[in-house]
Design an enzyme around this catalytic site. Structure first.
Site, PDB file in Angstrom:
ATOM      1  CE  LYS A  51      -3.766  -2.512   2.193  1.00 44.62           C
ATOM      2  NZ  LYS A  51      -4.431  -2.920   3.438  1.00 44.62           N
ATOM      3  CD  GLN A  95      -3.225  -4.499   6.631  1.00 41.37           C
ATOM      4  OE1 GLN A  95      -3.100  -3.501   5.932  1.00 41.37           O
ATOM      5  NE2 GLN A  95      -3.922  -5.562   6.247  1.00 41.37           N
ATOM      6  CG  ASP A 118      -9.218   0.100   5.214  1.00 38.63           C
ATOM      7  OD1 ASP A 118      -9.121  -0.100   3.988  1.00 38.63           O
ATOM      8  OD2 ASP A 118      -8.453  -0.392   6.064  1.00 38.63           O
TER       9      ASP A 118
END
Ligand code: NAP
Length: 292
Positions: A51, A95, A118
């Site tokens: 990412k 994450q 997200d």
């Protein structure tokens, strides 16, 4: 038709890079993404570094925060709050999964919804699920599925859509996105009685179960659009690694029946990161004055 997710993702990433450059030129604003990794899980480390690399390629600044596996929940919350207040950071990505002693919901709740790239904040998921409301951000993997469906001209209105899987990160938000587009949506999960019969009704099929080749060729309605999210390792002694990656759909059998289908790898996978970059750019745009 084979849906080339890699090519679509590359095109989107180039478009994002051009928009980022324009934002820097016109507004002196460079989008920034903060990544928070707790612990040393190798898969999570790989995802975060992919990412950050993608950010660099698109001209998006990334701020990596690597916290030790025994960090307390309060400490992680403190990091998130600092990032909420940092004007260089437009998106925050924690994450998942987090170590067991940390309450995932508490952490996701703490992320500012304006920086929730997200799309997992309960308010954003709630808005996605409600009629007449729109989330600020939608989760990246199912959003990538929707973009791929649009690429092949999917007609969502009134279509029978079946989603296999109901996880918070893929299945459930995918179903909500299809519902928002006026598809008639069924969700298949581990207690569903006859997944094969349900799948045979699907004009649009999204498979996100994590079971190699669960969806057989004769589960597919002729001409259906099939999006395979599954990423599963199966033994393959012919490979140096000893394994290969396959999806949840028996691709070889399904590709002759489906109207369009994504391969694994090279289908949904590359779209997830492209959507993360897109959400980060959007978050940065949202900080510009109206009409800027
Ligand atoms: P997950 O959290 O394990 O959820 C799996 C879902 O599938 C659950 O809802 C489960 O039902 C359902 N399920 C499991 N076995 C089933 C069966 N035999 N029949 C019907 N339903 C069944 O998985 P996930 O995180 O959503 O991921 C799904 C797959 O997508 C995995 O292969 C993962 O690696 C892949 N993935 C790919 C990407 C990407 O390409 N970027 C991103 C995320 C995930 P219950 O709810 O009843 O248990």
């Amino acid at each position: 038709m084979i849906i080339d997710g890699k090519a679509v993702a590359e095109r989107i990433r180039k478009e994002i890079a051009a928009e980022v450059e324009q934002m820097v030129q016109q507004h002196n604003l460079r989008p920034g993404l903060a990544t928070v990794l707790v612990g040393t899980d190798p898969a999570s480390q790989t995802y975060v570094s992919m990412k950050r690399k993608a950010c660099a390629e698109a001209g998006i600044e990334s701020f990596g925060h690597e916290l030790s596996a025994d960090s307390s929940q309060d400490y992680v919350l403190g990091v998130v709050r600092e990032l909420n207040a940092d004007p260089r950071v437009h998106g925050i990505l924690v994450q998942l999964p987090l170590p067991k002693h940390i309450d995932e919901e508490a952490i996701l709740n703490a992320i500012s919804i304006q920086k929730d790239v997200d799309g997992f904040h309960p308010l954003n998921i709630g808005r996605l699920s409600m009629k007449g409301r729109d989330p600020l951000f939608m989760p990246c993997t199912p959003l990538g599925c929707m973009v791929l469906l649009e690429e092949v001209g999917a007609k969502f209105d009134g279509a029978n859509a079946v989603v296999l899987g109901r996880s918070n990160i893929v299945g459930l938000p995918a179903a909500m996105m299809l519902l928002k587009r006026n598809a008639t949506v069924s969700i298949v999960h581990s207690r569903s009685k006859d997944p094969a019969a349900m799948c045979r009704e699907a004009d649009i099929l999204i498979a996100a179960v994590g079971r190699p080749h669960m969806v057989k060729g004769d589960w597919i309605k002729p001409g259906a659009l099939v999006i395979d999210v599954g990423v599963n390792r199966i033994d393959d002694p012919s490979r140096k690694s000893g394994y290969r990656l396959v999806g949840d759909v028996d691709y070889e059998a399904a590709k002759d029946v489906a109207g369009a289908i994504t391969p694994v790898p090279g289908g949904v996978g590359p779209m997830t990161i492209a959507m993360l970059l897109q959400n980060t750019l959007r978050a940065a745009k949202m900080t510009l004055p109206v009409n800027a």
